[in-house]
Design a protein around this motif. Sequence first.
Motif, PDB file in Angstrom:
ATOM      1  N   VAL A 179      -7.629   0.101  -3.346  1.00 47.90           N
ATOM      2  CA  VAL A 179      -7.072  -0.362  -2.074  1.00 47.90           C
ATOM      3  C   VAL A 179      -7.981   0.120  -0.950  1.00 47.90           C
ATOM      4  O   VAL A 179      -8.716   1.097  -1.106  1.00 47.90           O
ATOM      5  CB  VAL A 179      -5.640   0.168  -1.851  1.00 47.90           C
ATOM      6  N   PRO A 180      -7.956  -0.538   0.214  1.00 51.39           N
ATOM      7  CA  PRO A 180      -8.888  -0.177   1.281  1.00 51.39           C
ATOM      8  C   PRO A 180      -8.526   1.086   2.054  1.00 51.39           C
ATOM      9  O   PRO A 180      -9.372   1.633   2.755  1.00 51.39           O
ATOM     10  CB  PRO A 180      -8.873  -1.404   2.192  1.00 51.39           C
ATOM     11  N   ASN A 181      -7.266   1.553   1.941  1.00 49.12           N
ATOM     12  CA  ASN A 181      -6.879   2.728   2.719  1.00 49.12           C
ATOM     13  C   ASN A 181      -5.690   3.434   2.069  1.00 49.12           C
ATOM     14  O   ASN A 181      -4.921   2.817   1.317  1.00 49.12           O
ATOM     15  CB  ASN A 181      -6.546   2.351   4.169  1.00 49.12           C
ATOM     16  N   PRO A 182      -5.513   4.733   2.349  1.00 50.39           N
ATOM     17  CA  PRO A 182      -4.404   5.489   1.752  1.00 50.39           C
ATOM     18  C   PRO A 182      -3.030   4.969   2.152  1.00 50.39           C
ATOM     19  O   PRO A 182      -2.080   5.084   1.390  1.00 50.39           O
ATOM     20  CB  PRO A 182      -4.634   6.916   2.281  1.00 50.39           C
ATOM     21  N   ALA A 183      -2.931   4.430   3.369  1.00 53.64           N
ATOM     22  CA  ALA A 183      -1.628   3.953   3.841  1.00 53.64           C
ATOM     23  C   ALA A 183      -1.098   2.830   2.952  1.00 53.64           C
ATOM     24  O   ALA A 183       0.096   2.783   2.640  1.00 53.64           O
ATOM     25  CB  ALA A 183      -1.739   3.469   5.288  1.00 53.64           C
ATOM     26  N   LEU A 184      -1.989   1.937   2.526  1.00 59.23           N
ATOM     27  CA  LEU A 184      -1.556   0.848   1.656  1.00 59.23           C
ATOM     28  C   LEU A 184      -1.135   1.375   0.294  1.00 59.23           C
ATOM     29  O   LEU A 184      -0.148   0.918  -0.287  1.00 59.23           O
ATOM     30  CB  LEU A 184      -2.676  -0.181   1.502  1.00 59.23           C
ATOM     31  N   SER A 185      -1.859   2.358  -0.231  1.00 56.75           N
ATOM     32  CA  SER A 185      -1.491   2.974  -1.507  1.00 56.75           C
ATOM     33  C   SER A 185      -0.095   3.567  -1.438  1.00 56.75           C
ATOM     34  O   SER A 185       0.733   3.352  -2.332  1.00 56.75           O
ATOM     35  CB  SER A 185      -2.502   4.062  -1.874  1.00 56.75           C
ATOM     36  N   GLN A 186       0.183   4.293  -0.372  1.00 55.71           N
ATOM     37  CA  GLN A 186       1.490   4.922  -0.217  1.00 55.71           C
ATOM     38  C   GLN A 186       2.590   3.877  -0.027  1.00 55.71           C
ATOM     39  O   GLN A 186       3.682   3.997  -0.584  1.00 55.71           O
ATOM     40  CB  GLN A 186       1.471   5.877   0.974  1.00 55.71           C
ATOM     41  N   SER A 187       2.277   2.826   0.731  1.00 57.00           N
ATOM     42  CA  SER A 187       3.259   1.777   0.984  1.00 57.00           C
ATOM     43  C   SER A 187       3.644   1.064  -0.298  1.00 57.00           C
ATOM     44  O   SER A 187       4.833   0.798  -0.548  1.00 57.00           O
ATOM     45  CB  SER A 187       2.693   0.771   1.997  1.00 57.00           C
ATOM     46  N   ILE A 188       2.660   0.764  -1.146  1.00 56.84           N
ATOM     47  CA  ILE A 188       2.938   0.073  -2.411  1.00 56.84           C
ATOM     48  C   ILE A 188       3.773   0.961  -3.325  1.00 56.84           C
ATOM     49  O   ILE A 188       4.727   0.506  -3.959  1.00 56.84           O
ATOM     50  CB  ILE A 188       1.624  -0.335  -3.096  1.00 56.84           C
ATOM     51  N   GLU A 189       3.422   2.239  -3.403  1.00 54.40           N
ATOM     52  CA  GLU A 189       4.175   3.163  -4.252  1.00 54.40           C
ATOM     53  C   GLU A 189       5.628   3.285  -3.798  1.00 54.40           C
ATOM     54  O   GLU A 189       6.560   3.236  -4.604  1.00 54.40           O
ATOM     55  CB  GLU A 189       3.518   4.537  -4.258  1.00 54.40           C
ATOM     56  N   GLN A 190       5.830   3.446  -2.489  1.00 55.70           N
ATOM     57  CA  GLN A 190       7.185   3.594  -1.971  1.00 55.70           C
ATOM     58  C   GLN A 190       8.013   2.325  -2.190  1.00 55.70           C
ATOM     59  O   GLN A 190       9.189   2.393  -2.540  1.00 55.70           O
ATOM     60  CB  GLN A 190       7.134   3.944  -0.489  1.00 55.70           C
ATOM     61  N   SER A 191       7.386   1.174  -1.991  1.00 52.66           N
ATOM     62  CA  SER A 191       8.089  -0.089  -2.202  1.00 52.66           C
ATOM     63  C   SER A 191       8.468  -0.260  -3.667  1.00 52.66           C
ATOM     64  O   SER A 191       9.592  -0.671  -3.983  1.00 52.66           O
ATOM     65  CB  SER A 191       7.204  -1.251  -1.748  1.00 52.66           C
ATOM     66  N   ALA A 192       7.538   0.071  -4.581  1.00 56.35           N
ATOM     67  CA  ALA A 192       7.832  -0.038  -6.011  1.00 56.35           C
ATOM     68  C   ALA A 192       8.942   0.920  -6.417  1.00 56.35           C
ATOM     69  O   ALA A 192       9.830   0.574  -7.205  1.00 56.35           O
ATOM     70  CB  ALA A 192       6.573   0.227  -6.824  1.00 56.35           C
ATOM     71  N   ALA A 193       8.910   2.141  -5.868  1.00 58.62           N
ATOM     72  CA  ALA A 193       9.917   3.144  -6.209  1.00 58.62           C
ATOM     73  C   ALA A 193      11.317   2.710  -5.787  1.00 58.62           C
ATOM     74  O   ALA A 193      12.308   3.069  -6.431  1.00 58.62           O
ATOM     75  CB  ALA A 193       9.565   4.478  -5.565  1.00 58.62           C
ATOM     76  N   SER A 194      11.415   1.931  -4.714  1.00 53.97           N
ATOM     77  CA  SER A 194      12.726   1.478  -4.249  1.00 53.97           C
ATOM     78  C   SER A 194      13.305   0.382  -5.127  1.00 53.97           C
ATOM     79  O   SER A 194      14.489   0.055  -5.019  1.00 53.97           O
ATOM     80  CB  SER A 194      12.618   0.990  -2.796  1.00 53.97           C
ATOM     81  N   LYS A 195      12.475  -0.201  -6.009  1.00 54.72           N
ATOM     82  CA  LYS A 195      12.921  -1.326  -6.827  1.00 54.72           C
ATOM     83  C   LYS A 195      12.829  -1.050  -8.324  1.00 54.72           C
ATOM     84  O   LYS A 195      13.315  -1.838  -9.131  1.00 54.72           O
ATOM     85  CB  LYS A 195      12.092  -2.574  -6.493  1.00 54.72           C
ATOM     86  N   PHE A 196      12.192   0.071  -8.703  1.00 54.04           N
ATOM     87  CA  PHE A 196      11.981   0.356 -10.117  1.00 54.04           C
ATOM     88  C   PHE A 196      12.717   1.645 -10.482  1.00 54.04           C
ATOM     89  O   PHE A 196      12.564   2.668  -9.810  1.00 54.04           O
ATOM     90  CB  PHE A 196      10.481   0.505 -10.392  1.00 54.04           C
ATOM     91  N   ASN A 197      13.490   1.606 -11.570  1.00 50.96           N
ATOM     92  CA  ASN A 197      14.318   2.752 -11.934  1.00 50.96           C
ATOM     93  C   ASN A 197      13.594   3.800 -12.766  1.00 50.96           C
ATOM     94  O   ASN A 197      14.079   4.920 -12.909  1.00 50.96           O
ATOM     95  CB  ASN A 197      15.567   2.277 -12.697  1.00 50.96           C
ATOM     96  N   GLY A 198      12.442   3.442 -13.339  1.00 55.35           N
ATOM     97  CA  GLY A 198      11.730   4.393 -14.185  1.00 55.35           C
ATOM     98  C   GLY A 198      10.742   5.248 -13.411  1.00 55.35           C
ATOM     99  O   GLY A 198      10.828   5.413 -12.192  1.00 55.35           O
ATOM    100  N   LYS A 199       9.758   5.790 -14.147  1.00 57.12           N
ATOM    101  CA  LYS A 199       8.749   6.640 -13.546  1.00 57.12           C
ATOM    102  C   LYS A 199       7.598   5.803 -12.998  1.00 57.12           C
ATOM    103  O   LYS A 199       7.271   4.754 -13.554  1.00 57.12           O
ATOM    104  CB  LYS A 199       8.209   7.632 -14.586  1.00 57.12           C
TER     105      LYS A 199
END
Length: 374
Positions: free
Chosen positions: A220-240
């Motif tokens: 990804v081009p920047n850390p903010a996008l990495s964090q945003s994708i992780e947080q969005s996935a975590a809100s929708k995925f029940n596993g690790k």
Amino acid sequence: MRDSKFLCIGLLPFLLCSLLLLALTMAFKWREIEREVAESTRSSLGDAGHDWAKVETFNRGRNVLLTGVAPSEIAKADALSIAENAYGVRSASYAGEIATNTTTRTTGESTNKLSDESTSTLIAEESKTNLAPAELDILSDGSKVTLTGRLATQREADTLIAHATRVFGAGNVANNLTVAESTEPLTDILFLQSLKFEGDQSSNIVASLNDDQLTLTGAVPNPALSQSIEQSAASKFNGKISNQLVVSVPIIERDVCQDKVNEVLAKGKINFQTAKADISIDSYELLNRVYDVARGCPNASFEIAGHTDNTGNFDFNMTLSKQRAQSVLDYLVEKGLSSSRLNAAGYGPERPVADNSTDEGRAKNRRIELKLSN
């Protein structure tokens, strides 16, 4: 006094009738809203092939409850996603069941259902252990996805493709899925929504689902996008979730570095507190984009030039312009740029780009510029 008392008593039935009429009107309107929300949800689910889903809204307002027997976990997840995005819906929940296959034992030419509940459960668990986990890799650049992997049934594959198409749009989903028997069914697909984002050519993400773990790899081009994708996935995925995304730096040709910086600064203005060198918080995002460009020009050095209008004391303006340029330099260095590539200079009112006799002209003259210095 007596006349007033009789007047109040006479008005009481009228007031009670008015309140009753208002309550009936509100109740009717509420039921109408529930009906519209239910119809909208049923229509959306029907268009997606989820006719098995029953919609309940009575006494729920805009909150929808889905019931029925879902063909699979993935179908349930997809139906919930569709319901949540249906017109007028505030939220959606599920209180139905998931279809399961009845466990049987074959003896000779006949097939008899197992009557012992504990034995049936044991055999079902043993059968499950013989299933290979579903494999799913989703390659995304933010606007398009490629689905690759092995799923349990064609229905699962079709549901996943349909869901991806709703998220990314028709023509933006490539299908490399295969179907194999003895494969565990998928249980979650809503995380796919987190892979749609505003990216660029340097964004190249792979989300790999294995059992109950989702692994994010790629660039990804920047850390903010990495964090945003992780947080969005975590809100929708029940596993690790294992975030292994790396931040890549797209190299920009030196000859176009100045144009890229100018392009960023043309979209906004670096602001400061009045008569101070403190950068306004609303300018951080713009400076972050400047940093991204400068970081992609590793062989370029820049002069950060501060400018003011011609109002006020000349010496004060010269000092203020230098201090503001230094504040921008410090911000970029704190973000990660080398101080050896940057130089702060203050020119006060000496280099106007507009007429200082107008408010608009003076506003244009109060500015920060970045110029290639090598």
